[in-house]
Design a protein around this motif. Structure first.
Motif, mmCIF file in Angstrom:
data_model
loop_
_atom_site.group_PDB
_atom_site.id
_atom_site.type_symbol
_atom_site.label_atom_id
_atom_site.label_comp_id
_atom_site.label_asym_id
_atom_site.label_seq_id
_atom_site.Cartn_x
_atom_site.Cartn_y
_atom_site.Cartn_z
ATOM 1 N N VAL A 5 0.960 -1.428 0.232
ATOM 2 C CA VAL A 5 0.128 -0.193 0.224
ATOM 3 C C VAL A 5 1.286 1.098 0.039
ATOM 4 O O VAL A 5 0.588 1.533 -0.731
ATOM 5 N N LEU A 6 2.248 1.389 0.761
ATOM 6 C CA LEU A 6 3.024 2.414 0.514
ATOM 7 C C LEU A 6 3.878 2.719 -0.543
ATOM 8 O O LEU A 6 3.840 3.950 -1.517
ATOM 9 N N VAL A 7 4.171 1.672 -1.209
ATOM 10 C CA VAL A 7 4.698 1.696 -2.753
ATOM 11 C C VAL A 7 3.320 2.366 -3.716
ATOM 12 O O VAL A 7 3.849 2.986 -4.091
ATOM 13 N N ALA A 8 1.752 1.756 -3.525
ATOM 14 C CA ALA A 8 1.361 2.145 -4.310
ATOM 15 C C ALA A 8 1.212 3.541 -4.341
ATOM 16 O O ALA A 8 1.025 4.566 -5.081
ATOM 17 N N LEU A 9 1.043 3.847 -2.536
ATOM 18 C CA LEU A 9 0.817 5.280 -2.156
ATOM 19 C C LEU A 9 1.616 6.306 -3.195
ATOM 20 O O LEU A 9 1.448 6.984 -3.420
ATOM 21 N N LEU A 14 3.884 10.222 -6.914
ATOM 22 C CA LEU A 14 4.875 10.920 -7.694
ATOM 23 C C LEU A 14 4.265 11.091 -8.815
ATOM 24 O O LEU A 14 5.246 11.869 -9.740
ATOM 25 N N VAL A 15 3.321 9.873 -9.429
ATOM 26 C CA VAL A 15 2.255 10.647 -10.505
ATOM 27 C C VAL A 15 2.179 11.960 -10.506
ATOM 28 O O VAL A 15 1.980 12.853 -11.527
ATOM 29 N N VAL A 19 3.102 15.341 -13.011
ATOM 30 C CA VAL A 19 1.686 15.752 -13.547
ATOM 31 C C VAL A 19 1.933 16.990 -13.231
ATOM 32 O O VAL A 19 1.700 18.467 -14.109
ATOM 33 N N VAL A 20 1.475 17.678 -12.114
ATOM 34 C CA VAL A 20 1.997 18.908 -11.773
ATOM 35 C C VAL A 20 3.456 19.666 -11.638
ATOM 36 O O VAL A 20 3.067 20.525 -12.053
ATOM 37 N N ALA A 21 4.420 19.330 -11.921
ATOM 38 C CA ALA A 21 5.190 19.954 -12.761
ATOM 39 C C ALA A 21 5.433 19.983 -13.638
ATOM 40 O O ALA A 21 5.433 21.576 -14.181
#
Length: 198
Positions: A5-9, A14-15, A19-21
């Motif tokens: 769950v932590l890896v998925a989060l 990061l994604v 996208v925001v950056a």
């Protein structure tokens, strides 16, 4: 399980962060391009103002020599008043009709000045007057500057419009409200050679 769950989060964060950056970067590029258009437009207005400032001196110089040419002088004065009354802010550049009105007013002044300079041909003593020659030279230089600045404005508009319309920048432009801007176009009768009569 918790680790998954932590890896998925972390991946989602990061994604989303990427996208925001990316969106911020594209928006900053659009802002720079928009400011480039505004700067180029300010230069166009600057050289038009220079021409408008020269016109009263030119008219006064010609008046002394060509008193019977009142109608031509009045045309120039009216055209100058019309040209300086039409102001176009950088924000209004998104309206092609506003740009056309500005171009039409400037075109009237260009035509009136052309008729004035043709009229001057009838007065050899005026053509040799140093004040007139200096004003005529400044006016010719200003007309050349106008052409250069209009070209630079169109280059800035092309670069801006390209950024606004190309994918994926068009997505950010649509979200942020950026619109394409109108080009400075030649007058409809620009292809017709002027008729000069003596």
């Amino acid at each position: 399980m918790m680790r998954g769950v932590l890896v998925a989060l972390l991946i989602v964060v990061l994604v989303v962060g990427g996208v925001v950056a990316w969106g911020v970067s594209v928006n900053n590029q659009l802002v720079r391009a928009d400011q480039g258009v505004a700067e180029a437009w300010a230069q166009v207005q600057n050289v038009y103002q220079r021409r408008a400032d020269l016109v009263p001196n030119l008219v006064e110089t010609v008046k002394g020599f060509a008193a019977q040419e009142r109608t031509v002088l009045e045309e120039v004065t009216k055209a100058r008043a019309s040209a300086t009354s039409v102001q176009l802010t950088p924000e209004a550049l998104n309206d092609p009709r506003a740009l056309q009105r500005f171009q039409a007013a400037q075109g009237q002044l260009t035509g009136a000045l052309s008729r004035l300079l043709v009229t001057v041909e009838r007065y050899p003593e005026l053509k040799s007057n140093q004040n007139f020659l200096a004003l005529q030279s400044q006016l010719e230089g200003t007309e050349n500057r106008i052409a250069v600045e209009r070209r630079r404005f169109n280059e800035a508009v092309r670069a801006y419009n390209t950024r606004v319309r190309l994918f994926p920048g068009s997505v950010v432009a649509g979200i942020a409200g950026y619109q394409t801007k109108a080009f400075f176009e030649a007058a409809p009768d620009a292809a017709t050679a002027p008729k000069v009569k003596f």
